[in-house]
Design a protein around this motif. Structure first.
Motif, PDB file in Angstrom:
ATOM      1  N   GLN A  52      14.376  28.906  19.477  1.00 48.29           N
ATOM      2  CA  GLN A  52      13.258  29.077  18.536  1.00 48.29           C
ATOM      3  C   GLN A  52      12.333  27.860  18.569  1.00 48.29           C
ATOM      4  OE1 GLN A  52      12.447  31.860  16.735  1.00 48.29           O
ATOM      5  NE2 GLN A  52      10.571  30.710  16.503  1.00 48.29           N
ATOM      6  N   ARG A  53      12.912  26.662  18.607  1.00 42.23           N
ATOM      7  CA  ARG A  53      12.086  25.444  18.671  1.00 42.23           C
ATOM      8  C   ARG A  53      11.245  25.413  19.939  1.00 42.23           C
ATOM      9  NH1 ARG A  53      16.828  23.533  16.536  1.00 42.23           N
ATOM     10  NH2 ARG A  53      17.587  22.750  18.527  1.00 42.23           N
ATOM     11  N   LEU A  54      11.826  25.824  21.056  1.00 45.53           N
ATOM     12  CA  LEU A  54      11.069  25.866  22.312  1.00 45.53           C
ATOM     13  C   LEU A  54       9.910  26.855  22.230  1.00 45.53           C
ATOM     14  CD1 LEU A  54      13.806  25.735  25.084  1.00 45.53           C
ATOM     15  CD2 LEU A  54      11.963  24.094  24.729  1.00 45.53           C
ATOM     16  N   LEU A  94      14.451  28.061  28.733  1.00 47.85           N
ATOM     17  CA  LEU A  94      14.764  29.336  28.078  1.00 47.85           C
ATOM     18  C   LEU A  94      15.729  30.160  28.920  1.00 47.85           C
ATOM     19  CD1 LEU A  94      11.353  30.383  26.513  1.00 47.85           C
ATOM     20  CD2 LEU A  94      13.446  29.781  25.296  1.00 47.85           C
ATOM     21  N   GLU A  95      15.539  30.154  30.231  1.00 51.89           N
ATOM     22  CA  GLU A  95      16.462  30.885  31.099  1.00 51.89           C
ATOM     23  C   GLU A  95      17.871  30.321  30.983  1.00 51.89           C
ATOM     24  OE1 GLU A  95      15.016  30.909  35.097  1.00 51.89           O
ATOM     25  OE2 GLU A  95      13.673  32.599  34.716  1.00 51.89           O
ATOM     26  N   ARG A  96      17.993  28.993  30.970  1.00 56.03           N
ATOM     27  CA  ARG A  96      19.314  28.376  30.834  1.00 56.03           C
ATOM     28  C   ARG A  96      19.931  28.712  29.474  1.00 56.03           C
ATOM     29  NH1 ARG A  96      16.435  24.122  33.230  1.00 56.03           N
ATOM     30  NH2 ARG A  96      16.375  22.959  31.259  1.00 56.03           N
ATOM     31  N   LEU A  97      19.115  28.719  28.429  1.00 56.39           N
ATOM     32  CA  LEU A  97      19.623  29.077  27.103  1.00 56.39           C
ATOM     33  C   LEU A  97      20.091  30.526  27.055  1.00 56.39           C
ATOM     34  CD1 LEU A  97      17.075  27.289  24.755  1.00 56.39           C
ATOM     35  CD2 LEU A  97      19.533  26.854  24.880  1.00 56.39           C
ATOM     36  N   GLU A  98      19.340  31.418  27.661  1.00 57.48           N
ATOM     37  CA  GLU A  98      19.728  32.832  27.676  1.00 57.48           C
ATOM     38  C   GLU A  98      21.068  33.021  28.373  1.00 57.48           C
ATOM     39  OE1 GLU A  98      16.451  34.903  29.445  1.00 57.48           O
ATOM     40  OE2 GLU A  98      15.172  34.622  27.689  1.00 57.48           O
TER      41      GLU A  98
END
Length: 83
Positions: free
Chosen positions: A18-20, A38-42
């Motif tokens: 969310q912060r990103l 975001l890809e790494r977080l997903e």
């Protein structure tokens, strides 16, 4: 890793995601940088949810959820699931 730790990590990853997205909307973050993180977080979130589901299934089956084979699966395995 215990269920509580997995849930805490999920909460942490969702917050970072969310912060990103907020920083990107304010043009404080480059598209490539945001996209890569975001890809790494997903992937990390998918691994956590997969681990949580498998631990809960093991518990329901009367098995020990903390055995070695109940650890996080590799990203390519988790990301290859059909939904």
């Amino acid at each position: 890793m215990e269920e509580k730790e997995i849930l805490e990590r999920i909460t942490e990853y969702v917050g970072e995601e969310q912060r990103l997205r907020d920083r990107y909307q304010r043009d404080e973050l480059g598209r490539e940088e945001e996209h890569a993180r975001l890809e790494r977080l997903e992937v990390a979130l998918d691994q956590c949810w997969d681990l949580l589901r498998r631990r809960r299934a093991r518990l329901e089956a009367g098995l020990d959820p903390g055995t070695e084979d109940a650890g996080p699966r590799p990203p390519d395995e988790v990301e290859g699931y059909l939904q």
